[in-house]
Design a protein around this motif. Structure first.
Motif, PDB file in Angstrom:
ATOM      1  N   ASP A  61      41.720  48.136  47.923  1.00  0.00           N
ATOM      2  CA  ASP A  61      42.326  46.833  46.964  1.00  0.00           C
ATOM      3  C   ASP A  61      43.088  47.606  45.873  1.00  0.00           C
ATOM      4  O   ASP A  61      42.130  47.917  45.265  1.00  0.00           O
ATOM      5  N   SER A  68      45.201  46.539  43.204  1.00  0.00           N
ATOM      6  CA  SER A  68      45.603  46.270  41.845  1.00  0.00           C
ATOM      7  C   SER A  68      44.250  46.624  41.009  1.00  0.00           C
ATOM      8  O   SER A  68      43.670  47.465  40.928  1.00  0.00           O
ATOM      9  N   GLU A  69      45.071  46.909  39.228  1.00  0.00           N
ATOM     10  CA  GLU A  69      44.481  47.388  38.672  1.00  0.00           C
ATOM     11  C   GLU A  69      42.964  47.286  37.928  1.00  0.00           C
ATOM     12  O   GLU A  69      42.524  48.007  37.889  1.00  0.00           O
ATOM     13  N   HIS A  70      42.701  45.354  38.356  1.00  0.00           N
ATOM     14  CA  HIS A  70      41.251  45.106  38.118  1.00  0.00           C
ATOM     15  C   HIS A  70      40.603  45.273  38.773  1.00  0.00           C
ATOM     16  O   HIS A  70      39.059  45.878  38.885  1.00  0.00           O
ATOM     17  N   ALA A  71      40.881  45.796  40.147  1.00  0.00           N
ATOM     18  CA  ALA A  71      39.362  46.285  41.670  1.00  0.00           C
ATOM     19  C   ALA A  71      40.258  48.190  41.329  1.00  0.00           C
ATOM     20  O   ALA A  71      38.793  48.329  41.694  1.00  0.00           O
ATOM     21  N   GLU A  82      49.325  53.049  34.949  1.00  0.00           N
ATOM     22  CA  GLU A  82      49.636  51.750  35.805  1.00  0.00           C
ATOM     23  C   GLU A  82      50.001  51.805  36.646  1.00  0.00           C
ATOM     24  O   GLU A  82      50.037  50.823  37.860  1.00  0.00           O
ATOM     25  N   PRO A 101      40.917  50.368  38.482  1.00  0.00           N
ATOM     26  CA  PRO A 101      41.200  50.765  37.489  1.00  0.00           C
ATOM     27  C   PRO A 101      41.999  52.128  37.210  1.00  0.00           C
ATOM     28  O   PRO A 101      41.731  52.940  37.774  1.00  0.00           O
ATOM     29  N   HIS A 135      33.505  56.052  38.750  1.00  0.00           N
ATOM     30  CA  HIS A 135      34.530  56.134  37.582  1.00  0.00           C
ATOM     31  C   HIS A 135      35.269  56.981  37.274  1.00  0.00           C
ATOM     32  O   HIS A 135      35.007  58.000  37.760  1.00  0.00           O
TER      33      HIS A 135
END
Length: 195
Positions: free
Chosen positions: A136, A138-141, A164, A143, A67
């Motif tokens: 990847d 994308s925001e889900h992969a 974002e 964050p 994170h």
């Protein structure tokens, strides 16, 4: 914090470039006047080091591997086990971290002189970055706050999602000019603005 001359030199040309007739898909910006500090925690000291980083920076960090955390112009992210990039527009960031983290907890290395930070943002940012890196975006992969260490050919790059539609890219200063040109080429089809 060291006031350095930009390594981008003549390749830094403000304005709109590429296929900008239909609008600008991304913006490129070199982040300047920031401190970059690498903190490495010993295996058994990671939670203590993260607490110390939080107290030195004001960024709330937690012991969650993989994170990262962003608070305004300050950020922290782990890019390898026990290794964290700490960034801030605070000239005394290195001294504050050294005061909070003793050598029995880990090491601190100032990287301001050795890295360039490029912020890439806009509605087409994921598309452009996916052309260069096998990740990847994308925001889900990937964050907000998260950071990754990767390569574009032989150019080592640390990438952190700031929000974002924005990412910070950390590259060695010696590769910054070439990498900047590569970003421009990748962004030509969506149009890009240099600020």
């Amino acid at each position: 914090m060291v006031d350095l001359q930009s390594p981008l030199g003549v390749t830094f040309i403000p304005g709109d470039h590429g296929n900008a007739a239909g609008g600008v898909g991304i913006t490129l910006h070199e982040r300047t006047n920031i401190s970059l500090i690498q903190v490495t925690a010993w295996n058994n000291t990671i939670p203590t080091v993260l607490t110390a980083i939080g107290s030195a920076t004001g960024v709330i960090v937690q012991n969650k591997p993989g994170h990262g955390w962003v608070a305004g112009e300050k950020s922290v992210f782990g890019f390898a086990p026990g290794r964290f990039m700490v960034t801030g527009a605070t000239p005394d960031l290195e001294q504050r971290l050294r005061a909070a983290i003793s050598t029995d907890l880990g090491t601190i290395v100032a990287l301001t002189h050795g890295r360039t930070v490029i912020r890439i943002s806009g509605s087409r940012v994921e598309w452009v970055l996916a052309k260069l890196f096998a990740l990847d975006f994308s925001e889900h992969a990937f964050p907000v706050g998260t950071g990754r260490a990767t390569l574009h050919h032989d150019i080592h790059t640390l990438i952190q999602r700031i929000d974002e539609n924005s990412f910070d890219l950390y590259v060695f200063r010696s590769f910054a000019r070439s990498f900047w040109l590569t970003l421009g080429h990748a962004a030509e089809e969506v149009g890009y603005r240099v600020e």
